[in-house]
Design a protein around this motif. Structure first.
Motif, PDB file in Angstrom:
ATOM      1  N   VAL A  23       0.839  -1.201   0.000  1.00  0.00           N
ATOM      2  CA  VAL A  23       0.000   0.000   0.000  1.00  0.00           C
ATOM      3  C   VAL A  23       0.874   1.252   0.000  1.00  0.00           C
ATOM      4  O   VAL A  23       0.584   2.222  -0.706  1.00  0.00           O
ATOM      5  N   GLU A  24       1.935   1.233   0.779  1.00  0.00           N
ATOM      6  CA  GLU A  24       2.846   2.381   0.828  1.00  0.00           C
ATOM      7  C   GLU A  24       3.452   2.650  -0.545  1.00  0.00           C
ATOM      8  O   GLU A  24       3.567   3.806  -0.964  1.00  0.00           O
ATOM      9  N   LEU A  25       3.805   1.604  -1.257  1.00  0.00           N
ATOM     10  CA  LEU A  25       4.373   1.751  -2.591  1.00  0.00           C
ATOM     11  C   LEU A  25       3.356   2.377  -3.549  1.00  0.00           C
ATOM     12  O   LEU A  25       3.693   3.284  -4.318  1.00  0.00           O
TER      13      LEU A  25
ATOM     14  N   PHE B 264       3.563   6.076  -5.384  1.00  0.00           N
ATOM     15  CA  PHE B 264       3.463   6.196  -6.837  1.00  0.00           C
ATOM     16  C   PHE B 264       2.340   7.152  -7.235  1.00  0.00           C
ATOM     17  O   PHE B 264       2.502   8.007  -8.104  1.00  0.00           O
ATOM     18  N   MET B 265       1.165   7.048  -6.593  1.00  0.00           N
ATOM     19  CA  MET B 265       0.003   7.854  -6.976  1.00  0.00           C
ATOM     20  C   MET B 265       0.133   9.308  -6.512  1.00  0.00           C
ATOM     21  O   MET B 265      -0.260  10.216  -7.231  1.00  0.00           O
ATOM     22  N   LEU B 266       0.648   9.526  -5.321  1.00  0.00           N
ATOM     23  CA  LEU B 266       0.707  10.882  -4.778  1.00  0.00           C
ATOM     24  C   LEU B 266       2.008  11.604  -5.108  1.00  0.00           C
ATOM     25  O   LEU B 266       2.039  12.825  -5.156  1.00  0.00           O
ATOM     26  N   GLY B 267       3.053  10.857  -5.313  1.00  0.00           N
ATOM     27  CA  GLY B 267       4.335  11.462  -5.662  1.00  0.00           C
ATOM     28  C   GLY B 267       4.802  12.462  -4.609  1.00  0.00           C
ATOM     29  O   GLY B 267       4.852  12.153  -3.423  1.00  0.00           O
TER      30      GLY B 267
END
Length: 55
Positions: free
Chosen positions: A2-4, A8-11
């Protein structure tokens, strides 16, 4: 995993979410208090407009 996905999504915005989570005990009461204030002000405004139309 989930952290990954969050990274990736929020940058670069991930830093903002970490700051919010760290200080959420301060931010949440402020946000809820402001929302309650707006609700109460809206109800008072409605009552005033109803009183003016009756008069």
């Amino acid at each position: 995993m989930v952290e990954l996905l969050l990274d990736f999504m929020l940058g670069p915005l991930r830093v903002i979410s970490q700051f919010y989570v760290e200080y959420q005990m301060i931010f949440n009461p402020i946000i809820v208090g402001f929302a309650l204030y707006k609700i109460i002000q809206g109800r008072k405004k409605e009552q005033r407009s109803e009183e003016e139309t009756v008069s």
